[in-house]
Design an enzyme around this catalytic site. Structure first.
Site, PDB file in Angstrom:
ATOM      1  N   ASP A  14     -14.319  35.497  43.575  1.00 32.37           N
ATOM      2  CA  ASP A  14     -15.436  34.797  42.930  1.00 32.37           C
ATOM      3  C   ASP A  14     -15.998  35.533  41.718  1.00 32.37           C
ATOM      4  O   ASP A  14     -16.187  34.936  40.667  1.00 32.37           O
ATOM      5  CB  ASP A  14     -16.561  34.546  43.944  1.00 32.37           C
ATOM      6  CG  ASP A  14     -16.085  33.630  45.058  1.00 32.37           C
ATOM      7  OD1 ASP A  14     -15.896  32.442  44.787  1.00 32.37           O
ATOM      8  OD2 ASP A  14     -15.872  34.119  46.186  1.00 32.37           O
ATOM      9  N   ARG A  95     -28.784  45.847  48.141  1.00 31.81           N
ATOM     10  CA  ARG A  95     -29.105  45.105  46.899  1.00 31.81           C
ATOM     11  C   ARG A  95     -29.972  45.915  45.948  1.00 31.81           C
ATOM     12  O   ARG A  95     -29.677  45.958  44.751  1.00 31.81           O
ATOM     13  CB  ARG A  95     -29.744  43.742  47.223  1.00 31.81           C
ATOM     14  CG  ARG A  95     -28.906  42.856  48.149  1.00 31.81           C
ATOM     15  CD  ARG A  95     -27.450  42.766  47.738  1.00 31.81           C
ATOM     16  NE  ARG A  95     -26.622  42.085  48.716  1.00 31.81           N
ATOM     17  CZ  ARG A  95     -25.308  42.159  48.766  1.00 31.81           C
ATOM     18  NH1 ARG A  95     -24.650  42.906  47.891  1.00 31.81           N
ATOM     19  NH2 ARG A  95     -24.626  41.514  49.683  1.00 31.81           N
ATOM     20  N   ASP A 124     -29.668  37.136  49.474  1.00 29.92           N
ATOM     21  CA  ASP A 124     -29.250  38.121  48.485  1.00 29.92           C
ATOM     22  C   ASP A 124     -29.629  37.735  47.059  1.00 29.92           C
ATOM     23  O   ASP A 124     -29.970  38.592  46.248  1.00 29.92           O
ATOM     24  CB  ASP A 124     -27.756  38.407  48.619  1.00 29.92           C
ATOM     25  CG  ASP A 124     -27.461  39.245  49.855  1.00 29.92           C
ATOM     26  OD1 ASP A 124     -28.324  40.089  50.201  1.00 29.92           O
ATOM     27  OD2 ASP A 124     -26.401  39.069  50.467  1.00 29.92           O
ATOM     28  N   SER A 175     -17.306  35.050  55.333  1.00 31.04           N
ATOM     29  CA  SER A 175     -17.968  35.688  54.210  1.00 31.04           C
ATOM     30  C   SER A 175     -18.420  37.058  54.710  1.00 31.04           C
ATOM     31  O   SER A 175     -19.161  37.155  55.690  1.00 31.04           O
ATOM     32  CB  SER A 175     -19.158  34.838  53.779  1.00 31.04           C
ATOM     33  OG  SER A 175     -19.981  35.596  52.945  1.00 31.04           O
TER      34      SER A 175
HETATM   35  N1  ARG Z   1     -27.730  37.834  56.633  1.00 28.90           N
HETATM   36  C1  ARG Z   1     -27.705  39.140  56.128  1.00 28.90           C
HETATM   37  C2  ARG Z   1     -28.830  39.376  55.155  1.00 28.90           C
HETATM   38  O1  ARG Z   1     -29.366  38.460  54.639  1.00 28.90           O
HETATM   39  C3  ARG Z   1     -26.390  39.529  55.535  1.00 28.90           C
HETATM   40  C4  ARG Z   1     -25.898  38.711  54.390  1.00 28.90           C
HETATM   41  C5  ARG Z   1     -24.592  39.255  53.976  1.00 28.90           C
HETATM   42  N2  ARG Z   1     -23.656  38.319  53.549  1.00 28.90           N
HETATM   43  C6  ARG Z   1     -22.504  37.975  54.135  1.00 28.90           C
HETATM   44  N3  ARG Z   1     -21.643  37.446  53.394  1.00 28.90           N
HETATM   45  N4  ARG Z   1     -22.254  38.169  55.400  1.00 28.90           N
HETATM   46  O2  ARG Z   1     -29.187  40.483  54.907  1.00 28.90           O
END
Ligand code: ARG
Length: 401
Positions: A14, A95, A124, A175
């Protein structure tokens, strides 16, 4: 001068496509920014070359693994930061460190805009953009998947049409986001929340049902930070890595939760954070002997609020900073050794010692040597119950009228 955009680049399909996609949609030059937060996999140089191969005018790579461990994982450990009591904030804490490097790169290369590969449904995007607003208020944000209609199918078609140096056939239904603090897996089969995760989902942990022999480990802390494992000095990054390995083979730190996203969606996520969970367990047990009762009770509330702020993308906020100051103050005496056994999916503490402990053997013992004057307890209980006793007298009186 042509406008420049810095893109948070992972090396995956991506964001590789996003380089050209953003270029075509905006006419801007794209600078790819890859940040190593201990996610493993390909080398930064391989990722850098791919970014250039996909049309980036510059590629900035940063080894931020020690920075991430020291300044993001350690505060999470000190806070015992678990969102909803379960999730050690794996993605949430990565992040802000990525944002720091994005803003730095934007300054270095004279970019006006920051781009990231998040969708419009997750946390995110919020963490990236709130972070950027705070550290670089003059910078604009763009998310090609969300704002420029870059879907998965279009990404594959674009990569094939342009002959981008990236794999388009590998089909992963999940993911995944990972770093040294842990790994997060969602989507696909897991979206049915009755479905148990299958074995192929896990990478940092082995199946706890068939563990190797129990592994006893001694973790030494100084002011809330791990400084040695089995007597060997370690940096925070080394401590996390070593425990990822040792707790990982024992299947420690598997977490399956449906969590409340900031955007209002409940979503299912599988986490594995063997090192983080082993460290947090040890750290909490050390706090139990070194932090005074009222401070400890209050800290639990603060830690929960801290985790919510961090989850909600408020890493750089004033309240988070103030809570950090409180948490830091509580860690002054959190020094000593924790002995724990890693086995069969569990990290169980079975010994603790500390020069700064508040555990007083002579007060606690039921054997000879007891220095506690038990006669004091009667008066204490009388006064402690007085307020509720007076209120209950009133309840009886009023009910009888
Ligand atoms: N749900 C978690 C958060 O918001 C992890 C998100 C990570 N993304 C993934 N593709 N699993 O911090």
């Amino acid at each position: 001068m042509t406008e420049r955009i810095v893109l948070a680049y992972s090396g995956g399909l991506d964001t590789s496509v996003a380089i050209g996609w953003i270029g075509e949609a905006t006419g801007a030059e794209v600078i790819a920014v890859a940040v190593d937060v201990g996610q493993g996999g390909e080398s930064l140089e391989t990722i850098r070359q791919r970014a250039l191969g996909c049309g980036a005018v510059e590629a900035y790579v940063a080894d931020a693994s020690d920075e991430f461990a020291n300044e993001y994982c350690m505060p999470t450990l000190k806070a015992n930061g678990l969102y909803q009591g379960h999730y050690p904030l794996v993605s949430a804490i990565s992040r802000p460190v990525i944002v720091k490097h994005l803003v730095k790169a934007a300054r270095e290369f004279g970019a006006t805009t920051v781009a990231h590969g998040c969708t419009g449904k997750g946390n995110d995007q919020v963490r990236f953009e709130v972070g950027i607003q705070t550290l670089g208020p003059d910078l604009k944000c763009i998310a090609p998947v969300r704002d420029l209609a870059l879907t998965r199918d279009k990404a594959i078609a674009f990569a094939e049409e342009k002959g981008l140096p990236i794999e388009t056939t590998k089909k992963n239904p999940y993911s995944i986001d990972q770093n040294v603090w842990g790994r997060a897996v969602e989507t696909g089969y897991l979206e049915d929340i009755w479905n148990a995760p299958t074995k192929d989902i896990y990478d940092y942990t082995a199946t706890p049902e068939f563990p190797p022999a129990p592994d006893e480990v001694i973790i030494s802390f100084e002011a809330g930070i791990p400084v040695a494992i089995d007597g060997v000095k370690v940096t925070p990054l080394q401590a996390i890595k070593e425990l990822n390995r040792r707790a990982g083979v024992q299947g420690v730190g598997r977490i399956d939760v449906v969590e409340d996203r900031l955007v209002g969606i409940k979503s299912r996520e599988i986490y594995e954070a063997p090192g983080a969970m082993a460290l947090m367990t040890a750290h909490k047990h050390l706090e139990d002997i070194t932090v005074e009762r009222e401070q400890a009770r209050f800290k639990a509330t603060v830690g929960q609020r801290w985790a919510e702020l961090v989850y909600d993308g408020q890493w750089f906020s004033p309240l988070k900073r103030s809570l950090d100051a409180f948490i830091e103050d509580t860690q002054k005496y959190v020094s000593g050794d924790i002995r724990m056994t890693l086995h069969g999916g569990q990290a169980i503490v079975n010994g603790r010692r500390s020069e700064t402990s508040l555990y007083d053997f002579n007060l606690a013992t039921y054997d000879t040597g007891d220095t506690f004057d038990q006669s004091m307890a009667r008066g204490f209980i009388e006064l402690w119950g007085m307020s509720a006793k007076v209120a209950s007298g009133r309840d009886i009186r009023v009910a009888g009228q």
